[in-house]
Design a protein around this motif. Structure first.
Motif, PDB file in Angstrom:
ATOM      1  N   UNK A 310       0.805  -1.227   0.000  1.00  0.00           N
ATOM      2  CA  UNK A 310       0.000   0.000   0.000  1.00  0.00           C
ATOM      3  C   UNK A 310       0.835   1.273   0.000  1.00  0.00           C
ATOM      4  N   UNK A 311       2.150   1.161  -0.182  1.00  0.00           N
ATOM      5  CA  UNK A 311       2.996   2.357  -0.137  1.00  0.00           C
ATOM      6  C   UNK A 311       2.702   3.307  -1.284  1.00  0.00           C
ATOM      7  N   UNK A 312       2.372   2.747  -2.456  1.00  0.00           N
ATOM      8  CA  UNK A 312       2.048   3.573  -3.625  1.00  0.00           C
ATOM      9  C   UNK A 312       0.705   3.122  -4.169  1.00  0.00           C
ATOM     10  N   UNK A 313      -0.352   3.880  -3.859  1.00  0.00           N
ATOM     11  CA  UNK A 313      -1.683   3.532  -4.340  1.00  0.00           C
ATOM     12  C   UNK A 313      -2.102   2.150  -3.896  1.00  0.00           C
ATOM     13  N   UNK A 314      -2.701   1.407  -4.796  1.00  0.00           N
ATOM     14  CA  UNK A 314      -2.989  -0.024  -4.698  1.00  0.00           C
ATOM     15  C   UNK A 314      -4.072  -0.400  -3.688  1.00  0.00           C
ATOM     16  N   UNK A 315      -3.934   0.023  -2.413  1.00  0.00           N
ATOM     17  CA  UNK A 315      -4.797  -0.526  -1.372  1.00  0.00           C
ATOM     18  C   UNK A 315      -4.696   0.313  -0.112  1.00  0.00           C
ATOM     19  N   UNK A 316      -5.487  -0.084   0.905  1.00  0.00           N
ATOM     20  CA  UNK A 316      -5.407   0.532   2.233  1.00  0.00           C
ATOM     21  C   UNK A 316      -4.783  -0.462   3.188  1.00  0.00           C
ATOM     22  N   UNK A 317      -3.879   0.017   4.028  1.00  0.00           N
ATOM     23  CA  UNK A 317      -3.196  -0.841   4.991  1.00  0.00           C
ATOM     24  C   UNK A 317      -4.161  -1.267   6.092  1.00  0.00           C
ATOM     25  N   UNK A 318      -4.126  -2.540   6.447  1.00  0.00           N
ATOM     26  CA  UNK A 318      -4.912  -3.071   7.567  1.00  0.00           C
ATOM     27  C   UNK A 318      -3.950  -3.654   8.597  1.00  0.00           C
TER      28      UNK A 318
END
Length: 525
Positions: A310-318
Protein backbone atom coordinates in the motif's frame (compact mmCIF):
# COMPACT_ATOMS: atom_id res chain seq x y z
CA UNK A 1 2.09 -30.31 -10.22
CA UNK A 2 1.15 -32.05 -13.47
CA UNK A 3 -2.21 -31.01 -14.92
CA UNK A 4 -3.76 -34.48 -14.84
CA UNK A 5 -7.08 -35.80 -16.12
CA UNK A 6 -8.14 -36.22 -12.48
CA UNK A 7 -7.50 -32.54 -11.84
CA UNK A 8 -9.43 -31.56 -14.96
CA UNK A 9 -12.43 -33.60 -13.83
CA UNK A 10 -12.26 -32.04 -10.37
CA UNK A 11 -12.20 -28.53 -11.81
CA UNK A 12 -15.12 -29.27 -14.10
CA UNK A 13 -17.07 -30.68 -11.16
CA UNK A 14 -16.39 -27.52 -9.20
CA UNK A 15 -17.81 -25.35 -11.99
CA UNK A 16 -14.56 -24.24 -13.65
CA UNK A 17 -14.83 -23.31 -17.32
CA UNK A 18 -13.06 -25.10 -20.12
CA UNK A 19 -10.74 -22.12 -20.42
CA UNK A 20 -9.71 -22.58 -16.81
CA UNK A 21 -8.53 -26.12 -17.60
CA UNK A 22 -5.76 -24.92 -19.88
CA UNK A 23 -2.42 -24.86 -18.02
CA UNK A 24 -1.20 -21.91 -20.08
CA UNK A 25 -4.18 -19.86 -18.86
CA UNK A 26 -3.00 -20.20 -15.26
CA UNK A 27 0.44 -18.97 -16.18
CA UNK A 28 -0.43 -15.86 -18.16
CA UNK A 29 -1.72 -12.92 -16.11
CA UNK A 30 -2.91 -11.19 -19.27
CA UNK A 31 -5.39 -14.05 -19.77
CA UNK A 32 -6.98 -13.89 -16.34
CA UNK A 33 -10.51 -12.68 -17.09
CA UNK A 34 -11.28 -9.47 -15.21
CA UNK A 35 -13.94 -6.82 -15.71
CA UNK A 36 -13.07 -4.07 -18.16
CA UNK A 37 -12.10 -0.81 -16.55
CA UNK A 38 -9.27 1.53 -15.57
CA UNK A 39 -7.02 -1.11 -13.97
CA UNK A 40 -5.05 -4.09 -15.16
CA UNK A 41 -3.87 -6.95 -13.00
CA UNK A 42 -0.37 -5.59 -12.44
CA UNK A 43 1.30 -3.81 -9.56
CA UNK A 44 2.25 -0.95 -11.88
CA UNK A 45 -1.35 -0.35 -12.96
CA UNK A 46 -2.72 -0.54 -9.40
CA UNK A 47 -0.23 2.08 -8.22
CA UNK A 48 -2.54 4.75 -9.71
CA UNK A 49 -5.34 3.88 -7.28
CA UNK A 50 -6.36 6.25 -4.48
CA UNK A 51 -8.51 5.40 -1.45
CA UNK A 52 -12.00 6.91 -1.92
CA UNK A 53 -13.16 9.72 0.35
CA UNK A 54 -16.03 7.76 1.88
CA UNK A 55 -13.62 5.32 3.55
CA UNK A 56 -11.69 8.15 5.22
CA UNK A 57 -14.97 9.57 6.50
CA UNK A 58 -16.68 6.38 7.70
CA UNK A 59 -14.27 5.61 10.58
CA UNK A 60 -16.21 2.70 12.14
CA UNK A 61 -17.35 -0.64 10.78
CA UNK A 62 -18.70 -3.85 12.30
CA UNK A 63 -17.77 -7.32 11.14
CA UNK A 64 -19.47 -10.70 11.48
CA UNK A 65 -16.62 -13.22 11.50
CA UNK A 66 -19.07 -16.12 11.33
CA UNK A 67 -19.19 -19.49 9.64
CA UNK A 68 -19.30 -23.26 10.22
CA UNK A 69 -16.52 -23.13 12.84
CA UNK A 70 -18.91 -20.97 14.89
CA UNK A 71 -21.25 -23.97 15.16
CA UNK A 72 -18.80 -25.66 17.52
CA UNK A 73 -18.57 -22.50 19.67
CA UNK A 74 -15.03 -23.41 20.71
CA UNK A 75 -13.04 -20.56 19.21
CA UNK A 76 -11.02 -19.65 16.16
CA UNK A 77 -9.17 -22.02 13.83
CA UNK A 78 -11.10 -25.01 15.15
CA UNK A 79 -11.18 -26.73 11.76
CA UNK A 80 -7.36 -26.84 11.81
CA UNK A 81 -6.47 -27.37 15.46
CA UNK A 82 -8.97 -30.20 15.96
CA UNK A 83 -6.48 -32.22 13.87
CA UNK A 84 -3.43 -31.32 15.99
CA UNK A 85 -2.97 -33.99 18.62
CA UNK A 86 -2.33 -32.41 22.02
CA UNK A 87 -4.25 -29.21 21.38
CA UNK A 88 -7.24 -28.32 23.54
CA UNK A 89 -9.42 -28.38 20.42
CA UNK A 90 -8.28 -31.93 19.66
CA UNK A 91 -9.18 -33.15 23.13
CA UNK A 92 -12.50 -31.31 23.02
CA UNK A 93 -13.28 -32.81 19.65
CA UNK A 94 -12.44 -36.37 20.68
CA UNK A 95 -14.52 -36.09 23.85
CA UNK A 96 -17.47 -34.33 22.21
CA UNK A 97 -17.69 -35.77 18.68
CA UNK A 98 -15.20 -38.59 18.31
CA UNK A 99 -11.76 -39.18 16.85
CA UNK A 100 -10.93 -37.07 13.74
CA UNK A 101 -10.22 -40.20 11.73
CA UNK A 102 -13.92 -41.01 12.12
CA UNK A 103 -15.67 -37.69 12.74
CA UNK A 104 -14.05 -34.78 10.93
CA UNK A 105 -14.80 -31.18 10.14
CA UNK A 106 -16.97 -32.27 7.22
CA UNK A 107 -19.35 -33.82 9.76
CA UNK A 108 -19.60 -30.62 11.82
CA UNK A 109 -20.53 -28.31 8.94
CA UNK A 110 -24.19 -29.45 8.84
CA UNK A 111 -24.53 -28.30 12.47
CA UNK A 112 -24.11 -24.69 11.30
CA UNK A 113 -27.82 -23.81 11.10
CA UNK A 114 -28.12 -20.05 11.86
CA UNK A 115 -31.51 -20.95 13.32
CA UNK A 116 -32.23 -17.54 14.88
CA UNK A 117 -30.19 -15.35 12.57
CA UNK A 118 -32.02 -12.14 11.65
CA UNK A 119 -29.70 -9.90 9.58
CA UNK A 120 -32.17 -7.02 9.52
CA UNK A 121 -32.47 -6.93 13.30
CA UNK A 122 -28.71 -7.13 13.78
CA UNK A 123 -28.05 -4.45 11.17
CA UNK A 124 -30.46 -2.11 12.98
CA UNK A 125 -28.40 -2.62 16.14
CA UNK A 126 -25.15 -1.94 14.30
CA UNK A 127 -26.47 1.19 12.62
CA UNK A 128 -27.67 2.45 16.01
CA UNK A 129 -24.19 1.78 17.40
CA UNK A 130 -22.72 4.06 14.73
CA UNK A 131 -21.32 1.64 12.15
CA UNK A 132 -20.95 3.21 8.70
CA UNK A 133 -19.91 -0.02 7.01
CA UNK A 134 -20.51 -3.71 7.61
CA UNK A 135 -18.40 -6.77 6.83
CA UNK A 136 -19.55 -10.31 6.16
CA UNK A 137 -17.23 -13.26 6.25
CA UNK A 138 -16.90 -14.42 2.67
CA UNK A 139 -14.77 -17.51 3.13
CA UNK A 140 -12.43 -18.49 5.97
CA UNK A 141 -9.39 -20.75 5.86
CA UNK A 142 -11.83 -23.66 6.26
CA UNK A 143 -12.59 -23.53 2.50
CA UNK A 144 -16.35 -23.04 3.05
CA UNK A 145 -17.97 -20.30 0.96
CA UNK A 146 -20.67 -18.23 2.65
CA UNK A 147 -22.44 -17.40 -0.63
CA UNK A 148 -23.99 -19.37 -3.48
CA UNK A 149 -20.58 -20.28 -4.80
CA UNK A 150 -20.15 -21.28 -8.43
CA UNK A 151 -16.75 -22.88 -7.88
CA UNK A 152 -17.36 -24.55 -4.49
CA UNK A 153 -20.76 -26.12 -5.18
CA UNK A 154 -20.82 -28.68 -2.35
CA UNK A 155 -19.31 -26.66 0.51
CA UNK A 156 -21.19 -23.40 0.60
CA UNK A 157 -23.89 -21.90 2.81
CA UNK A 158 -26.66 -22.36 0.24
CA UNK A 159 -25.86 -26.03 -0.42
CA UNK A 160 -25.45 -27.13 3.21
CA UNK A 161 -25.69 -25.87 6.76
CA UNK A 162 -28.05 -22.87 6.93
CA UNK A 163 -28.97 -23.23 3.22
CA UNK A 164 -29.06 -19.44 2.91
CA UNK A 165 -26.87 -17.01 1.00
CA UNK A 166 -25.30 -15.48 4.09
CA UNK A 167 -23.23 -12.90 2.19
CA UNK A 168 -26.19 -11.91 0.04
CA UNK A 169 -28.56 -11.45 2.97
CA UNK A 170 -26.00 -9.42 4.93
CA UNK A 171 -25.45 -7.26 1.82
CA UNK A 172 -29.16 -6.60 1.37
CA UNK A 173 -29.61 -5.66 5.02
CA UNK A 174 -26.57 -3.35 5.01
CA UNK A 175 -27.29 -1.51 1.77
CA UNK A 176 -30.96 -1.12 2.66
CA UNK A 177 -29.75 1.02 5.59
CA UNK A 178 -27.22 3.00 3.61
CA UNK A 179 -24.11 1.20 4.90
CA UNK A 180 -21.16 0.37 2.73
CA UNK A 181 -20.71 -3.39 2.42
CA UNK A 182 -17.51 -5.39 2.74
CA UNK A 183 -16.50 -9.04 2.59
CA UNK A 184 -13.45 -10.81 3.99
CA UNK A 185 -11.63 -13.63 2.25
CA UNK A 186 -9.10 -15.86 3.98
CA UNK A 187 -8.99 -18.44 1.21
CA UNK A 188 -5.45 -17.84 -0.06
CA UNK A 189 -4.06 -19.53 3.07
CA UNK A 190 -6.42 -22.48 3.02
CA UNK A 191 -4.29 -24.97 1.09
CA UNK A 192 -1.55 -24.92 3.73
CA UNK A 193 -3.84 -24.24 6.68
CA UNK A 194 -5.73 -27.51 6.33
CA UNK A 195 -2.53 -29.61 6.28
CA UNK A 196 -3.06 -31.18 9.75
CA UNK A 197 -6.25 -32.85 8.44
CA UNK A 198 -3.95 -34.92 6.19
CA UNK A 199 -1.92 -36.32 9.10
CA UNK A 200 -2.65 -38.73 11.97
CA UNK A 201 -2.03 -39.26 15.67
CA UNK A 202 1.63 -39.85 16.41
CA UNK A 203 0.94 -41.67 19.69
CA UNK A 204 -1.87 -43.69 21.26
CA UNK A 205 -4.10 -46.53 20.07
CA UNK A 206 -4.91 -44.80 16.74
CA UNK A 207 -1.36 -43.70 15.93
CA UNK A 208 -0.83 -43.75 12.18
CA UNK A 209 -4.54 -44.00 11.33
CA UNK A 210 -5.12 -41.16 8.83
CA UNK A 211 -7.52 -38.37 9.67
CA UNK A 212 -10.47 -37.84 7.36
CA UNK A 213 -8.69 -35.10 5.42
CA UNK A 214 -7.02 -37.83 3.39
CA UNK A 215 -10.33 -39.17 2.04
CA UNK A 216 -10.44 -38.57 -1.71
CA UNK A 217 -14.21 -38.05 -1.64
CA UNK A 218 -13.66 -34.87 0.39
CA UNK A 219 -10.71 -33.38 -1.47
CA UNK A 220 -12.96 -30.47 -2.47
CA UNK A 221 -13.07 -29.48 1.22
CA UNK A 222 -9.68 -30.55 2.60
CA UNK A 223 -7.75 -30.07 -0.68
CA UNK A 224 -6.05 -32.56 -2.96
CA UNK A 225 -2.44 -33.11 -1.89
CA UNK A 226 -1.61 -35.60 -4.65
CA UNK A 227 1.45 -34.33 -6.42
CA UNK A 228 2.70 -32.45 -3.36
CA UNK A 229 5.92 -33.53 -1.57
CA UNK A 230 5.39 -36.54 0.68
CA UNK A 231 6.04 -34.58 3.88
CA UNK A 232 4.03 -31.51 2.86
CA UNK A 233 1.20 -32.13 5.34
CA UNK A 234 3.66 -32.29 8.23
CA UNK A 235 5.77 -29.28 7.28
CA UNK A 236 3.26 -26.82 5.78
CA UNK A 237 2.90 -23.55 7.69
CA UNK A 238 -0.64 -22.40 8.45
CA UNK A 239 -0.25 -19.09 6.63
CA UNK A 240 2.51 -20.14 4.26
CA UNK A 241 0.66 -19.72 0.97
CA UNK A 242 2.60 -22.54 -0.65
CA UNK A 243 0.19 -23.98 -3.21
CA UNK A 244 0.15 -25.48 -6.71
CA UNK A 245 -0.90 -23.50 -9.76
CA UNK A 246 -4.30 -25.18 -10.02
CA UNK A 247 -5.13 -24.03 -6.48
CA UNK A 248 -4.12 -20.44 -7.23
CA UNK A 249 -6.46 -20.51 -10.21
CA UNK A 250 -9.29 -21.89 -8.09
CA UNK A 251 -8.61 -19.16 -5.54
CA UNK A 252 -8.85 -16.55 -8.29
CA UNK A 253 -12.09 -17.98 -9.69
CA UNK A 254 -13.82 -18.19 -6.32
CA UNK A 255 -12.94 -14.74 -5.06
CA UNK A 256 -13.76 -13.24 -8.46
CA UNK A 257 -17.14 -14.99 -8.26
CA UNK A 258 -17.65 -13.41 -4.81
CA UNK A 259 -16.81 -9.95 -6.21
CA UNK A 260 -18.93 -10.36 -9.33
CA UNK A 261 -21.98 -11.65 -7.46
CA UNK A 262 -21.95 -9.22 -4.54
CA UNK A 263 -19.93 -6.19 -5.75
CA UNK A 264 -18.50 -5.28 -2.35
CA UNK A 265 -17.37 -1.80 -1.42
CA UNK A 266 -14.45 -3.32 0.53
CA UNK A 267 -12.54 -6.57 0.13
CA UNK A 268 -10.33 -7.70 3.01
CA UNK A 269 -7.67 -10.33 2.48
CA UNK A 270 -6.00 -12.11 5.38
CA UNK A 271 -2.43 -11.14 4.61
CA UNK A 272 -0.76 -9.33 1.74
CA UNK A 273 -1.90 -9.49 -1.88
CA UNK A 274 -1.50 -13.20 -2.65
CA UNK A 275 -0.09 -15.16 -5.56
CA UNK A 276 1.24 -12.29 -7.66
CA UNK A 277 -0.76 -11.96 -10.89
CA UNK A 278 -3.76 -13.81 -9.41
CA UNK A 279 -4.01 -11.39 -6.50
CA UNK A 280 -3.28 -8.29 -8.58
CA UNK A 281 -5.97 -9.34 -11.05
CA UNK A 282 -8.52 -9.77 -8.25
CA UNK A 283 -7.77 -6.28 -6.92
CA UNK A 284 -8.09 -4.85 -10.43
CA UNK A 285 -11.36 -6.72 -10.93
CA UNK A 286 -12.72 -5.30 -7.66
CA UNK A 287 -11.89 -1.74 -8.73
CA UNK A 288 -13.16 -2.18 -12.28
CA UNK A 289 -16.47 -3.63 -11.07
CA UNK A 290 -16.78 -0.63 -8.76
CA UNK A 291 -16.04 1.81 -11.57
CA UNK A 292 -18.79 0.24 -13.66
CA UNK A 293 -21.26 0.70 -10.77
CA UNK A 294 -20.29 4.33 -10.08
CA UNK A 295 -20.05 5.96 -13.51
CA UNK A 296 -16.30 5.46 -13.78
CA UNK A 297 -15.40 6.39 -10.19
CA UNK A 298 -13.66 3.67 -8.18
CA UNK A 299 -15.46 3.57 -4.84
CA UNK A 300 -14.10 0.20 -3.68
CA UNK A 301 -11.31 -0.42 -1.17
CA UNK A 302 -8.97 -3.41 -0.95
CA UNK A 303 -7.12 -3.89 2.34
CA UNK A 304 -3.74 -5.58 2.71
CA UNK A 305 -1.79 -6.32 5.87
CA UNK A 306 1.53 -5.85 4.10
CA UNK A 307 2.77 -2.28 4.27
CA UNK A 308 4.73 -2.47 1.02
CA UNK A 309 1.54 -3.35 -0.90
CA UNK A 310 0.00 0.00 0.00
CA UNK A 311 3.00 2.36 -0.14
CA UNK A 312 2.05 3.57 -3.63
CA UNK A 313 -1.68 3.53 -4.34
CA UNK A 314 -2.99 -0.02 -4.70
CA UNK A 315 -4.80 -0.53 -1.37
CA UNK A 316 -5.41 0.53 2.23
CA UNK A 317 -3.20 -0.84 4.99
CA UNK A 318 -4.91 -3.07 7.57
CA UNK A 319 -3.43 -3.90 10.98
CA UNK A 320 -4.86 -7.00 12.66
CA UNK A 321 -5.23 -6.22 16.37
CA UNK A 322 -2.61 -3.51 15.92
CA UNK A 323 -2.57 0.29 16.00
CA UNK A 324 -0.15 2.60 14.19
CA UNK A 325 2.20 4.62 16.38
CA UNK A 326 1.55 7.96 14.67
CA UNK A 327 -0.56 9.77 12.08
CA UNK A 328 -0.62 8.13 8.66
CA UNK A 329 -0.79 10.37 5.56
CA UNK A 330 -3.26 7.90 4.00
CA UNK A 331 -6.36 6.22 5.46
CA UNK A 332 -5.80 2.82 7.08
CA UNK A 333 -7.70 0.34 9.24
CA UNK A 334 -7.37 -1.70 12.42
CA UNK A 335 -9.36 -4.92 12.46
CA UNK A 336 -9.98 -6.43 15.85
CA UNK A 337 -12.56 -8.29 17.87
CA UNK A 338 -14.36 -7.84 21.16
CA UNK A 339 -13.21 -11.37 22.01
CA UNK A 340 -11.91 -14.12 19.73
CA UNK A 341 -12.46 -14.25 16.00
CA UNK A 342 -14.86 -17.19 15.98
CA UNK A 343 -17.32 -17.55 18.82
CA UNK A 344 -16.16 -19.30 22.00
CA UNK A 345 -18.43 -19.91 24.95
CA UNK A 346 -17.42 -18.19 28.18
CA UNK A 347 -14.79 -15.87 26.70
CA UNK A 348 -14.25 -12.43 28.24
CA UNK A 349 -15.09 -9.55 25.88
CA UNK A 350 -13.61 -6.11 25.52
CA UNK A 351 -15.53 -3.45 27.41
CA UNK A 352 -17.15 -0.52 25.64
CA UNK A 353 -14.44 1.61 27.29
CA UNK A 354 -11.66 -0.42 25.64
CA UNK A 355 -13.39 -0.23 22.25
CA UNK A 356 -13.89 3.56 22.40
CA UNK A 357 -10.29 4.08 23.57
CA UNK A 358 -9.19 2.18 20.48
CA UNK A 359 -11.57 4.07 18.22
CA UNK A 360 -10.52 7.57 19.22
CA UNK A 361 -6.82 6.65 19.15
CA UNK A 362 -7.15 5.10 15.69
CA UNK A 363 -9.26 7.95 14.26
CA UNK A 364 -6.78 10.53 15.63
CA UNK A 365 -4.15 8.80 13.46
CA UNK A 366 -6.26 8.87 10.27
CA UNK A 367 -7.52 5.32 10.67
CA UNK A 368 -10.73 3.31 10.83
CA UNK A 369 -11.80 0.65 13.32
CA UNK A 370 -13.37 -2.58 12.02
CA UNK A 371 -14.79 -4.42 15.05
CA UNK A 372 -15.87 -8.06 15.02
CA UNK A 373 -18.84 -9.28 17.06
CA UNK A 374 -18.55 -13.09 16.77
CA UNK A 375 -21.96 -14.73 16.47
CA UNK A 376 -22.68 -18.12 18.01
CA UNK A 377 -24.24 -20.92 15.98
CA UNK A 378 -27.71 -19.48 16.53
CA UNK A 379 -26.86 -16.18 14.84
CA UNK A 380 -27.90 -14.10 17.86
CA UNK A 381 -25.60 -11.89 19.91
CA UNK A 382 -25.22 -13.19 23.45
CA UNK A 383 -25.98 -11.13 26.55
CA UNK A 384 -22.41 -9.99 27.25
CA UNK A 385 -21.92 -8.95 23.64
CA UNK A 386 -25.04 -6.82 23.95
CA UNK A 387 -23.59 -5.15 27.05
CA UNK A 388 -20.53 -4.07 25.06
CA UNK A 389 -22.59 -3.07 22.03
CA UNK A 390 -25.02 -1.01 24.13
CA UNK A 391 -22.11 0.81 25.79
CA UNK A 392 -20.65 1.68 22.38
CA UNK A 393 -24.08 2.81 21.20
CA UNK A 394 -24.61 5.16 24.16
CA UNK A 395 -21.21 6.80 23.71
CA UNK A 396 -21.47 7.14 19.93
CA UNK A 397 -24.93 8.68 20.05
CA UNK A 398 -23.43 11.57 22.04
CA UNK A 399 -19.92 11.88 20.64
CA UNK A 400 -19.83 10.64 17.05
CA UNK A 401 -19.78 14.17 15.61
CA UNK A 402 -16.10 14.23 16.51
CA UNK A 403 -15.49 10.87 14.79
CA UNK A 404 -17.13 10.87 11.36
CA UNK A 405 -15.66 12.84 8.45
CA UNK A 406 -12.83 14.17 10.60
CA UNK A 407 -9.14 14.45 9.84
CA UNK A 408 -6.08 14.36 12.09
CA UNK A 409 -4.68 17.45 13.77
CA UNK A 410 -0.96 18.32 13.91
CA UNK A 411 -0.51 15.84 16.77
CA UNK A 412 -2.74 12.86 17.44
CA UNK A 413 -2.79 13.37 21.18
CA UNK A 414 -1.11 13.84 24.53
CA UNK A 415 -0.97 12.10 27.89
CA UNK A 416 0.78 9.28 29.74
CA UNK A 417 -0.47 6.50 27.45
CA UNK A 418 1.61 7.96 24.61
CA UNK A 419 4.70 6.99 26.58
CA UNK A 420 3.61 3.35 26.84
CA UNK A 421 5.43 1.69 23.96
CA UNK A 422 4.69 -1.99 23.32
CA UNK A 423 6.90 -3.24 20.50
CA UNK A 424 5.23 -4.79 17.48
CA UNK A 425 5.92 -8.45 16.87
CA UNK A 426 7.05 -7.46 13.38
CA UNK A 427 4.33 -9.49 11.69
CA UNK A 428 1.01 -8.75 10.04
CA UNK A 429 -0.75 -9.81 13.25
CA UNK A 430 0.19 -7.42 16.05
CA UNK A 431 -1.43 -8.04 19.45
CA UNK A 432 -0.38 -4.73 20.96
CA UNK A 433 -3.87 -3.20 21.04
CA UNK A 434 -5.03 -5.72 23.63
CA UNK A 435 -2.07 -5.12 25.92
CA UNK A 436 -2.28 -1.35 26.18
CA UNK A 437 -3.83 0.08 29.35
CA UNK A 438 -7.16 1.92 29.30
CA UNK A 439 -6.87 5.62 28.55
CA UNK A 440 -7.62 8.02 31.39
CA UNK A 441 -8.69 11.65 31.97
CA UNK A 442 -5.23 13.00 31.14
CA UNK A 443 -5.10 11.10 27.84
CA UNK A 444 -6.30 13.38 25.05
CA UNK A 445 -6.85 12.56 21.37
CA UNK A 446 -7.52 15.14 18.64
CA UNK A 447 -9.58 15.22 15.44
CA UNK A 448 -10.52 18.17 13.24
CA UNK A 449 -13.12 19.58 10.88
CA UNK A 450 -12.88 22.98 9.19
CA UNK A 451 -12.78 25.58 11.94
CA UNK A 452 -13.27 22.95 14.68
CA UNK A 453 -10.87 20.99 16.86
CA UNK A 454 -12.26 18.06 18.84
CA UNK A 455 -10.40 17.03 21.99
CA UNK A 456 -11.39 13.61 23.34
CA UNK A 457 -10.72 13.40 27.08
CA UNK A 458 -10.73 9.69 27.81
CA UNK A 459 -12.15 9.79 31.31
CA UNK A 460 -13.94 12.28 33.55
CA UNK A 461 -11.33 14.81 34.78
CA UNK A 462 -13.59 16.43 37.34
CA UNK A 463 -14.17 20.18 37.36
CA UNK A 464 -11.64 21.05 34.66
CA UNK A 465 -10.03 19.56 31.55
CA UNK A 466 -6.41 20.60 31.02
CA UNK A 467 -4.91 20.26 27.52
CA UNK A 468 -1.24 21.20 27.37
CA UNK A 469 -0.94 20.82 23.58
CA UNK A 470 -3.24 23.83 23.22
CA UNK A 471 -1.18 26.16 25.38
CA UNK A 472 -0.14 29.20 23.35
CA UNK A 473 3.57 28.37 23.62
CA UNK A 474 3.11 24.67 22.84
CA UNK A 475 5.39 23.17 20.22
CA UNK A 476 2.26 22.42 18.19
CA UNK A 477 1.67 26.15 17.61
CA UNK A 478 -2.06 25.72 18.26
CA UNK A 479 -4.80 28.00 16.94
CA UNK A 480 -6.60 30.48 19.12
CA UNK A 481 -9.66 28.85 20.70
CA UNK A 482 -12.76 31.06 20.42
CA UNK A 483 -15.42 28.87 22.07
CA UNK A 484 -15.80 25.55 23.83
CA UNK A 485 -18.68 23.12 24.28
CA UNK A 486 -18.97 19.49 25.30
CA UNK A 487 -20.79 17.13 22.95
CA UNK A 488 -24.09 16.20 24.51
CA UNK A 489 -24.19 19.45 26.50
CA UNK A 490 -25.54 22.54 24.72
CA UNK A 491 -24.25 25.31 26.96
CA UNK A 492 -21.02 27.19 26.28
CA UNK A 493 -18.17 26.29 28.63
CA UNK A 494 -15.81 28.77 30.25
CA UNK A 495 -12.15 28.35 29.30
CA UNK A 496 -8.76 30.02 29.43
CA UNK A 497 -5.97 29.54 26.93
CA UNK A 498 -2.68 30.45 28.56
CA UNK A 499 0.91 29.78 27.65
CA UNK A 500 1.03 26.36 29.27
CA UNK A 501 -2.42 24.89 28.56
CA UNK A 502 -6.04 25.27 27.59
CA UNK A 503 -8.25 24.87 30.65
CA UNK A 504 -11.95 24.15 30.14
CA UNK A 505 -14.46 24.29 33.01
CA UNK A 506 -16.74 21.29 32.79
CA UNK A 507 -20.45 21.24 33.67
CA UNK A 508 -21.56 19.92 37.04
CA UNK A 509 -23.88 17.28 35.54
CA UNK A 510 -21.55 14.43 34.74
CA UNK A 511 -22.59 12.50 31.58
CA UNK A 512 -23.53 8.84 31.96
CA UNK A 513 -20.73 7.85 29.56
CA UNK A 514 -18.10 10.09 31.21
CA UNK A 515 -15.98 7.18 32.45
CA UNK A 516 -15.55 6.11 28.83
CA UNK A 517 -14.67 9.64 27.76
CA UNK A 518 -16.01 13.03 26.70
CA UNK A 519 -15.50 15.13 23.59
CA UNK A 520 -14.82 18.86 23.72
CA UNK A 521 -15.78 20.81 20.60
CA UNK A 522 -13.45 23.79 20.24
CA UNK A 523 -13.94 26.43 17.58
CA UNK A 524 -10.81 28.08 16.27
CA UNK A 525 -10.02 31.52 14.92
Amino acid sequence: MLFTRRRALQLMASGASALALRPSFAQQSASLPIAAGPFKGTRESLAAYTVPAWFAEAKFGIWSHWGPQSAVEYGDWYARTMYIQGSSEYYYHVETYGHPSKVGYKDLIPQFKAARWDPDHLMDLYVKAGAKYFFSMGVHHDNFDMWNSKYQPRWNAVATGPQRDIVGEWKTAARKRGLRFGVSEHLSNSFDWFAPAHTSDSTGPLAGVPYDGTLSDYADLYHDYSGMPANFAKTAEAMGRVAPTWWKLQYFNRVKDLIDQHQPDILYTDGGIPFDEYGFSLVANLYNVSAARHNGAVEAVYTSKTRTDCETGTCALDRERGVLDDISPTPWQTDTCIGGWHYKRGIKYKSAKKVIDLLVDIVSKNGNLLLNFPLPNSGELDYEEMVTLNGITAWMQTNSEGIYATRPWKAYGEGPAMKVVIPSNGKEFDPNEGRKPDLGPTDIRFTTKPGILFAFVQGWPGAEAVITSLGTTSAQNPPKITSATMLGHDAQLKFTQSSDALRVKLPGNRPSTADIGIALKLTTA
